[in-house]
Design an enzyme around this catalytic site. Sequence first.
Site, short mmCIF file in Angstrom:
data_model
loop_
_atom_site.label_atom_id
_atom_site.label_comp_id
_atom_site.label_asym_id
_atom_site.label_seq_id
_atom_site.Cartn_x
_atom_site.Cartn_y
_atom_site.Cartn_z
N LEU A 96 -25.26 -19.68 -27.79
CA LEU A 96 -24.61 -20.13 -26.56
C LEU A 96 -24.80 -19.13 -25.43
O LEU A 96 -25.11 -17.96 -25.67
CB LEU A 96 -23.13 -20.38 -26.84
CG LEU A 96 -22.87 -21.43 -27.95
CD1 LEU A 96 -21.46 -21.29 -28.50
CD2 LEU A 96 -23.12 -22.82 -27.41
N PRO A 97 -24.59 -19.57 -24.17
CA PRO A 97 -24.93 -18.71 -23.03
C PRO A 97 -24.03 -17.51 -22.79
O PRO A 97 -24.48 -16.49 -22.28
CB PRO A 97 -24.84 -19.68 -21.83
CG PRO A 97 -24.93 -21.04 -22.41
CD PRO A 97 -24.29 -20.94 -23.76
N LYS A 151 -27.29 -5.51 -29.49
CA LYS A 151 -28.02 -6.41 -28.60
C LYS A 151 -27.85 -6.04 -27.14
O LYS A 151 -28.82 -6.02 -26.37
CB LYS A 151 -27.55 -7.85 -28.84
CG LYS A 151 -28.09 -8.87 -27.85
CD LYS A 151 -29.60 -8.98 -27.88
CE LYS A 151 -30.06 -10.13 -26.99
NZ LYS A 151 -31.52 -10.22 -26.91
#
Length: 345
Positions: free
Chosen positions: A99-100, A217
């Site tokens: 998801l964004p 990340k």
Amino acid sequence: MGLGGAGWRSVGSKAHRWGCLRLRGFSSAALPPHMESVGFIGLGNMGSHMARNLINAGYRVSVHDVNENAMKKFSDDGIPTKRSPLEVSESSDVVITMLPSSAHVLDVYSGANGLLGNGGRLGPWLYIDSSTVDPQTSRKISMDISRCRLKEKKGYAEKPMMLDAPVSGGVPAAEAGTLTFMVGGLEEAYVAAKPLLLAMGKKLIYCGGAGNGSAAKICNNMAMAISMLGVSEAFALGQNLGIKASTLTDIFNCSSARCWSSDTYNPVPGVLEGVPSSRNYDGGFTSKLMAKDLDLAMASASGVGYKCPMGSGALNIYQKLCEEGCDAKDFSCAFRHYYTGKDEK
């Protein structure tokens, strides 16, 4: 409805032909029974390819996205589509989300008709979030899931578990199935999930406890943004000094300046084929998403009292790019829009 089963064939000859062609010899019969059914939520540029690769590997996949057109591409091929995250969870052993933003992730897991909306009794035993979010969001959802119970034991799992497993490699690696996964969570869940993750990627790196994959990340993306800006600035200086970007690229790539932004994702139009800079910076990883990831990194840094002057500077540049209408362009557009305003090979 299993791949290769009567239900799959009944959806029509087109879907059956697609399934036979795409499975490439894999059989869902070889999969552990507690991992056969996978729900995939988020069918954007990355997620759509990741879901397809799971189907290729023989998993029985159902999908959901708020974008009806994205779901239609799957339903046209006979892949089951679901109307809500909760509906996905009711038919899945494992759920993967791509998801964004953190807000989207929180809504999909904990919002109305969310994955955890079944009164604390969950069907899936494993949840994998491959979105790029802040570590705090990953840890919150992991804690929420740890408080729930399974409707029934699946495999060795006696309680539901979560992994935060964001990826690196971009759209080309998502399509090719060569992503790198940075994984946080219980090590036993990571070990169990390896075959599933390797259906979508080629390298898995276990980072430790919950939230550590997300932390890795955002650090990776901060470094990527800074290196892209550094390479773009050097190419722009080279142009002004009369050196062609193609010549400077050859020098960089056999010298100490070599990096991913020079040899794989070059920001100068025409230097490399197949990268966003050679198609007007369309496709790829948008400036809006890079600004979002840098904002996550800066917020996380602030939370631990750490200063990141180069990360902060990169965030300012990408926020400016977005304000000036480049939010949907690939983040390598910084070369043209911020540094030069012109293209040159």
